[in-house]
Each structure stands twice: as structure tokens, then as C-alpha cells.
Design a protein around this motif. Structure first.
Motif, PDB file in Angstrom:
ATOM      1  N   ARG A  10       0.844  -1.192   0.000  1.00 22.95           N
ATOM      2  CA  ARG A  10       0.000   0.000   0.000  1.00 22.95           C
ATOM      3  C   ARG A  10       0.881   1.243   0.000  1.00 22.95           C
ATOM      4  O   ARG A  10       1.824   1.329   0.783  1.00 22.95           O
ATOM      5  N   LYS A  13       1.657   2.915   3.264  1.00 19.51           N
ATOM      6  CA  LYS A  13       2.595   2.327   4.216  1.00 19.51           C
ATOM      7  C   LYS A  13       4.018   2.216   3.662  1.00 19.51           C
ATOM      8  O   LYS A  13       4.870   1.579   4.282  1.00 19.51           O
ATOM      9  N   PHE A  59       2.740  -4.667   9.380  1.00 16.38           N
ATOM     10  CA  PHE A  59       1.276  -4.687   9.392  1.00 16.38           C
ATOM     11  C   PHE A  59       0.706  -3.708   8.363  1.00 16.38           C
ATOM     12  O   PHE A  59       1.162  -2.575   8.266  1.00 16.38           O
ATOM     13  N   ALA A  60      -0.277  -4.175   7.616  1.00 21.73           N
ATOM     14  CA  ALA A  60      -1.025  -3.339   6.664  1.00 21.73           C
ATOM     15  C   ALA A  60      -0.205  -2.895   5.462  1.00 21.73           C
ATOM     16  O   ALA A  60      -0.639  -2.054   4.689  1.00 21.73           O
ATOM     17  N   LYS A  63      -1.198  -5.243   0.258  1.00 19.20           N
ATOM     18  CA  LYS A  63      -2.412  -4.629  -0.289  1.00 19.20           C
ATOM     19  C   LYS A  63      -3.676  -5.419   0.046  1.00 19.20           C
ATOM     20  O   LYS A  63      -4.776  -4.877   0.068  1.00 19.20           O
ATOM     21  N   GLY A  64      -3.508  -6.706   0.238  1.00 17.67           N
ATOM     22  CA  GLY A  64      -4.658  -7.555   0.528  1.00 17.67           C
ATOM     23  C   GLY A  64      -5.050  -7.529   1.992  1.00 17.67           C
ATOM     24  O   GLY A  64      -4.784  -6.551   2.702  1.00 17.67           O
ATOM     25  N   ASP A  65      -5.677  -8.599   2.455  1.00 18.71           N
ATOM     26  CA  ASP A  65      -6.155  -8.668   3.837  1.00 18.71           C
ATOM     27  C   ASP A  65      -4.991  -8.821   4.810  1.00 18.71           C
ATOM     28  O   ASP A  65      -4.038  -9.549   4.544  1.00 18.71           O
ATOM     29  N   GLY A  66      -5.103  -8.157   5.941  1.00 17.30           N
ATOM     30  CA  GLY A  66      -4.038  -8.242   6.926  1.00 17.30           C
ATOM     31  C   GLY A  66      -4.576  -8.221   8.337  1.00 17.30           C
ATOM     32  O   GLY A  66      -5.622  -7.641   8.603  1.00 17.30           O
ATOM     33  N   LEU A  67      -3.865  -8.907   9.215  1.00 18.82           N
ATOM     34  CA  LEU A  67      -4.261  -8.835  10.616  1.00 18.82           C
ATOM     35  C   LEU A  67      -3.034  -8.867  11.509  1.00 18.82           C
ATOM     36  O   LEU A  67      -1.972  -9.314  11.092  1.00 18.82           O
TER      37      LEU A  67
END
Lengths: 280, 390
Positions: A10, A13, A59-60, A63-67
Motif C-alpha cells: 500500500r 505504508k 502490518f497493513a 495490499k490484501g487482507d491483513g491482521l
């Protein structure tokens, strides 16, 4: 901008907020390059992280899902997540040495026992650096840190005949490797193998911390000095170690795809029971 | 209707399956073990997963994992395990993940008495994790049948409020064998007043806007929504931040989504309160059954006594304590927990008394003696809510 960053990270970030000289970027690049080499897309990977430099910095970014879980708990969370995700998703996890080999070791070993389909990259900066530089369970013996002013004298997980990777292997992991962040293609090869294993893979990557470890333990924030210091203490698996050697780099254990991963076992069994069940 | 003579744990398992739960992770502990056992048998029959975790902390984290993938999940334990939920409970509260949690109370502190009922976690379920800045939803059944009903309700509330919901039972509710009716048809479900809500997926990019709204779907991973959730203060899109303003927006939502929709949660049972009795006996869980018997008896002998049973404990129903009366809190603990909330909520000139004990229920006769004593204007303790050897 790096083509990998453009493709997978992203904008918000990047660049990361890591200190200058930090080797976490090398580690992350190695992993991302491996993902790219295997033609995995943004939608194929769930990027999990945890607490500390390695957790918060990564973290983050994906580009996709993150946790991100609380300290040391991501392995238990992954054990549940692997059962509920749509098929074909890959869990990739970047965590620190304190997270994996300290507070989260019990959950990590149990995730290895279950052979949870996930690739865990332990980004080891030789201590708890985001809290200012205290020793951890991978800090080399004798290192002066903020919490070992007289030199670290507690037995660690990596020297004196102990190796945390042996314990994780005994626990049931199906792929294990150890590298330095500056290993380049040599490390990339292991990362690819780790991602190709449908089961629990762990890659232990040593990376330099300039701000805290280098300045306290080596007495200088000279980046090149720290890189050299790590390099001089690492030997490839096919080389002969000397008295200074702390880390052997390369693939430790490769039993990739030798036993079914956790979700396959549970889902297979449940399907079987469900089919036979008359009670609905 | 299917009828069983079974434990409360069994009833909770059946209710969870009916509510759509297909994932349970737990760790054996008296008196919630039979829930795990029932789930291990029942879930695979309906295509669900039962996981036995290495500890309670892992159990609830596994539930979070299951919920993040879009499943309805549950875990269950007793007090000593509930404190190990502190870590994942906080994560689920902050990232707003629906989970149903059973806490079956035994006698504390620590391992205490394992096979006897206690109510020492009244505040623990309100503040299950550190940091503050949140509200919790807690329901307290007093029978196996009500445990069935409230479990379905808990799943409903968890989905609507996207947060963990705790069922605070006690050993007698979960271990006791009782007559249980399980509805089979939609008409039977409606007749029982059961409410259901399916899981929906949050498609972002604003995962949770800074408003007190409910019915916003929770984050579900694996649908390429770019969903982000973490333990840090999130922006509205889920990025981690250190900004105080973002934190305020975030916790405003956590607090007021519950406070501003309290009417959906609050439940109680009023018995013999219509004629404004002089003495109101307050309780929840199993002791409320003895209290009700005692109040019935007291009414027969002409004592002006009524009973108020709390079914939802948190958010605390302050509005129920408007009467200028004498209050008596009957609890299964010695330190007095519910009584403190009553003191806070009732009119300032009300007298509030406490009758507490652990491990066994008070007797009807014992309660009648206390009622009479309080109606005569005597205190049962020199300091309001300390028990005296009367």
C-alpha cells in the motif's frame, strides 16, 4: 519505487517507518519476491503479523487482507483461521524473535504440531528492539543490551548445543530454514520452498538492528560494521563452522507436503462424520 | 419440540448449533467441560469444527480466527479459564469480532471449589480485559432452558453488535440436569421468541465508521476486501495509528454502540413488584430461583416483598432501581458485587443490604428470616453490605 512494492504494498505504508540501516526491509523483500516468483496475487495471501518491530512495521503493508494479533498469539489465531478461510488462501506471517520464541512459543509449537498451513517468517533482530533494546532468547551470549548491562548470561535458544529449530522440528513443522537478511538468492530459494509447503513452514531470518543492538552491543551505529558482524558469525550449512559461528544458514529440514496440513485433516474427518450423520 | 432430560451444558450446545455456530474451541474445565464434550460430538455432525486448544488463551484466539474467516464461533470455560481470555477478549472487543463466550461460575478465588456454584465474576465479565474504553454485553441464565434461550440470543446480539457476548452462568445451571425443550420448526422457534441473524461480510473500505451504529457487518478475511484488523488503535480503514483523535473515535464507537442500543439488550424478570413492596430482593442466576420461592412464601404470610431478577447484567440496568424501597442483594459470593451496583443505581436514601455465601444456595427459611428482619427495620449487618452472624 521498487516494482514489488508497487505491485504488493500500500502506498500509504511505503516507505516503512523502520530505522535507517534496519534489515527488516531485506527480509520482507525476500519474502515478497518469493511470493511474486510463485505467481501469487494479492488475493491469495493473508498477511498476519504481531507485536514488535517486525509486527508493527509489516502490518497493513500488504495490499490484501491483513491482521495483527497481540503478542505471541497469532499462531493460535492462524490455527482457527486456516479452517474458516475460503480454499486456496495462503497465510503468511512476519513476527519477531520475542514473539515466536518467547511469549508465543507454546502456541507456535502447537501450530507446528497441528501442521497449520502457514509460512512463518521469524524476523530476528536479536532482542526486543522496539521497546528500546532488551535481550531476548536469541540474543548471542555476552551481548550488552539495555537489560543485560553486564552481558547477556542467560542461556539462549541458539547456542551451547541448543537450537530452537530442533524443538520446532520435533514439534512437527514440515519445513525449516535459517538465513541472514542479506542472504539474497540463497534465502529466496528457501522462502519459495517454505511457501510451496502445504503445512507449517518456518524461516528464521537474522537481521541487523542498528539503532539499538549495534549501538549497545557493538558500541557503534556503523551499519556496515553490524552487517559484517552478523555475516562473520553465520556459516552456510555446507561450510565448516568456526569458533565464532552462531548461525548455520540454509534449509534445516524439508519434509514439505509429507503429511496433510491441519485444515485438510479436520475438514476431511468432519466431512466423513457429516456424511454418516443422521442427526442434522 | 424435542424434549430432553439433560444438563445446561447440553442445552447451550444445542442452542449454539441452532443459532448457526459451526466452530468451537475450548479447554476442559469444570463445570463447563460438558459443553466442550457436547460440541465435540455435535459439531462434526453438522459440518462444524471442534478444536481443543493448548490453553484458554489459545482457545479464544482460535475462535477469533474462525470468526475472521466468517464462521459463527463459541468458547466456554469457568473463572480460572476466563481470566486467560483477557488477551483475546480485548482483541475481539477492539476489532469488533462476534464471539459467544460461556463463563460458568464456580467458587473462587483461583481454583477455589471446583464443583460448586459461585458468582465471583460479576465485575470480571464487565471488565474482562485491560485498558478500559469499552462496554460489554453479559447475559445470566438461571436454568438449563433459559441457558438455551439466551445462547441463541447471545449469538443474535454478537452479530448485531459485532462483539463478544458473555453468558454468565453458574455451576448449577451448566451441570444441573433439567427438562429441556429444543424447537424444531420455525413456528416453534418463533413461539419461543428466538431471534437469529446471519453473518454478513464487511466490504470496506471504511470498516467501522466513527458512529454508534449497530448492524455494520464485522471484518471477514479472505474475500479480497483489503480488510485490516489489529490490536492497535485503528483508523476507520483499519490502519494502525497513535493518534488520540482516532482513538477517541474508535472507543466512542465501542462504548456507545452498546449504551445507545441498551433497549435491545436489557432483560429482567419482575415478580410481585406491582404494588411497590417495601422490600425488593435482587438476584441473578441460580439464587434467583430460591429467592422467587421465598418471595412467594413471604407474600402468603403477608410480607410486602418483591423480587427483581436480572437476566442481562451488563450494561447494568440502572433504570430498574427507581423505587424508594429497601433492597436486598442475594449473591453467591462473600465480598458483595452486585450489591455495589444496586447501591450506585438506587435512590440515595434507600437502604441496601447484602446476603452472600458461596458453594451452596441460601434456604427459603433463611431468606424469610432475613426478609422479616429487614421489614422490621433492623439491619442484617452493622455496615450495610457486610454479612453479620445474625
Amino acid at each position: 519505487m521498487d516494482y514489488l512494492a508497487e505491485k504488493y504494498f500500500r502506498i500509504r505504508k511505503t516507505p516503512s517507518t523502520a530505522c535507517s540501516g534496519c534489515g527488516l526491509g531485506q527480509t520482507q523483500k525476500m519474502l515478497t519476491k518469493a511470493i511474486d516468483d510463485l505467481d501469487l496475487g494479492i488475493e491469495d495471501v493473508i498477511w498476519a503479523t504481531s507485536i514488535g518491530c517486525s509486527g508493527r512495521q509489516t502490518f497493513a503493508m500488504w495490499k490484501g487482507d491483513g491482521l495483527a494479533a497481540t503478542h505471541g498469539r497469532i499462531y493460535a489465531m492462524m490455527s482457527g483461521l486456516t479452517l474458516s478461510l475460503p480454499p486456496g488462501k495462503k497465510i503468511v506471517c512476519t513476527v519477531g524473535d520475542g514473539d515466536a520464541f518467547g511469549i508465543g512459543l507454546q502456541h507456535l509449537l502447537n501450530a507446528a504440531r497441528r501442521n497449520v498451513d502457514a509460512t512463518v517468517v521469524v524476523c530476528d533482530n536479536l532482542g526486543y528492539q522496539s521497546t528500546g533494546g532488551q535481550y531476548s532468547w536469541t540474543t548471542p551470549e555476552g551481548s550488552v543490551t539495555d537489560s543485560s548491562p553486564y552481558g547477556m548470561y542467560e542461556p539462549n535458544w541458539i547456542q551451547d548445543g541448543r537450537d530452537i529449530l530442533n524443538i520446532i522440528r520435533e514439534a512437527g513443522a514440515t519445513f525449516l530454514a535459517r538465513h541472514m537478511s542479506m542472504d539474497g538468492e540463497y534465502g529466496l530459494e528457501s522462502m519459495r520452498k517454505a511457501l510451496q509447503n502445504r503445512g507449517f513452514s518456518l524461516v528464521h531470518v537474522i537481521f541487523p538492528c542498528i539503532t539499538n543492538y549495534a549501538s549497545t552491543a557493538l558500541g557503534t551505529r556503523n551499519t556496515v560494521n553490524m552487517f559484517r558482524w552478523i555475516k562473520s558469525r553465520a556459516r552456510r550449512m555446507d561450510e565448516t563452522p568456526d569458533k565464532d559461528t552462531i548461525w548455520r544458514t540454509g534449509v534445516y529440514f524439508d519434509a514439505s507436503n509429507s503429511r496433510p496440513d491441519y485444515a485438510s485433516v479436520i475438514k476431511g474427518k468432519v466431512k466423513d462424520i457429516d456424511r454418516r450423520s443422521l442427526v442434522k | 419440540m424435542k424434549r430432553y432430560l439433560e444438563t445446561g451444558n447440553f442445552a447451550i450446545a444445542e442452542a449454539a448449533v441452532l443459532a448457526g455456530c459451526r466452530f468451537f474451541a475450548g479447554y476442559p474445565i469444570t463445570p463447563a467441560t460438558e459443553l466442550a464434550e457436547a460440541m465435540s460430538k455435535r459439531l462434526p455432525e453438522v459440518g462444524g469444527y471442534y478444536l481443543q486448544a493448548e490453553d484458554e488463551c489459545a482457545a479464544m484466539h482460535m475462535c477469533i480466527g474462525g470468526a475472521l474467516g466468517g464462521m459463527k464461533v463459541m468458547t466456554g470455560t469457568s473463572g480460572p479459564g476466563f481470566i486467560l481470555y483477557a488477551d483475546p477478549y480485548g482483541w475481539a472487543l477492539a476489532s469488533e469480532i462476534p464471539i459467544v463466550v460461556l463463563n460458568s461460575g464456580r467458587v473462587g478465588p483461583v481454583s477455589g471449589i471446583t464443583g460448586a456454584p459461585g458468582q465471583g465474576e460479576f465485575y470480571n465479565v464487565r471488565f474482562p480485559t485491560q485498558g478500559g474504553n469499552y462496554e460489554t454485553i453479559v447475559l445470566a441464565p438461571n436454568s438449563a432452558q433459559e441457558a438455551f434461550y439466551l445462547t441463541v440470543e447471545a449469538f443474535y446480539l454478537a452479530e448485531r453488535f459485532r462483539m463478544p457476548v458473555t453468558l454468565l452462568a453458574d455451576q448449577l445451571v451448566t451441570d444441573g440436569m433439567e427438562d429441556i425443550s429444543v424447537p424444531e420448526t420455525d413456528a416453534e422457534k418463533a413461539q419461543m421468541g428466538l431471534r437469529f441473524k446471519d453473518r454478513e461480510i464487511n466490504y470496506g473500505p471504511e470498516f467501522y465508521p466513527a458512529v454508534d451504529k449497530i448492524d455494520i457487518p464485522p471484518v471477514v478475511l479472505g474475500h479480497n476486501t483489503g480488510a485490516l484488523c489489529s490490536d492497535w488503535t485503528p483508523t476507520e480503514e483499519g490502519y494502525d495509528t497513535e493518534e488520540v483523535e482516532a482513538c477517541h473515535k474508535h472507543v466512542y464507537r465501542l462504548i456507545y454502540k452498546v449504551r445507545n442500543h441498551k433497549d435491545l439488550i436489557t432483560r429482567y424478570e419482575a415478580f410481585a413488584l406491582d404494588d411497590d413492596p417495601e422490600l425488593v430482593v435482587v438476584s441473578f442466576g441460580t439464587p434467583s430461583r430460591v429467592v422467587k420461592s421465598a418471595v412467594k412464601k413471604a407474600r402468603e404470610t403477608g410480607m410486602k416483598v418483591g423480587a427483581l431478577r436480572l437476566i442481562s447484567l451488563w450494561p447494568f440496568p440502572d433504570e430498574l432501581f427507581w423505587r424508594r424501597a429497601t433492597y436486598l442483594s442475594v449473591e453467591l459470593n462473600y465480598d458483595g458485587q452486585l450489591v455495589r451496583e444496586i447501591q450506585r443505581a438506587c435512590p440515595k436514601d434507600s437502604r441496601v443490604h447484602f446476603l452472600g455465601q458461596c458453594g451452596e444456595l441460601p434456604g427459603v427459611q433463611e431468606l424469610l428470616t432475613v426478609f422479616q428482619s429487614l421489614l422490621d427495620g433492623k439491619t442484617i449487618s452493622p455496615i450495610n453490605w457486610q454479612r453479620e452472624a445474625w
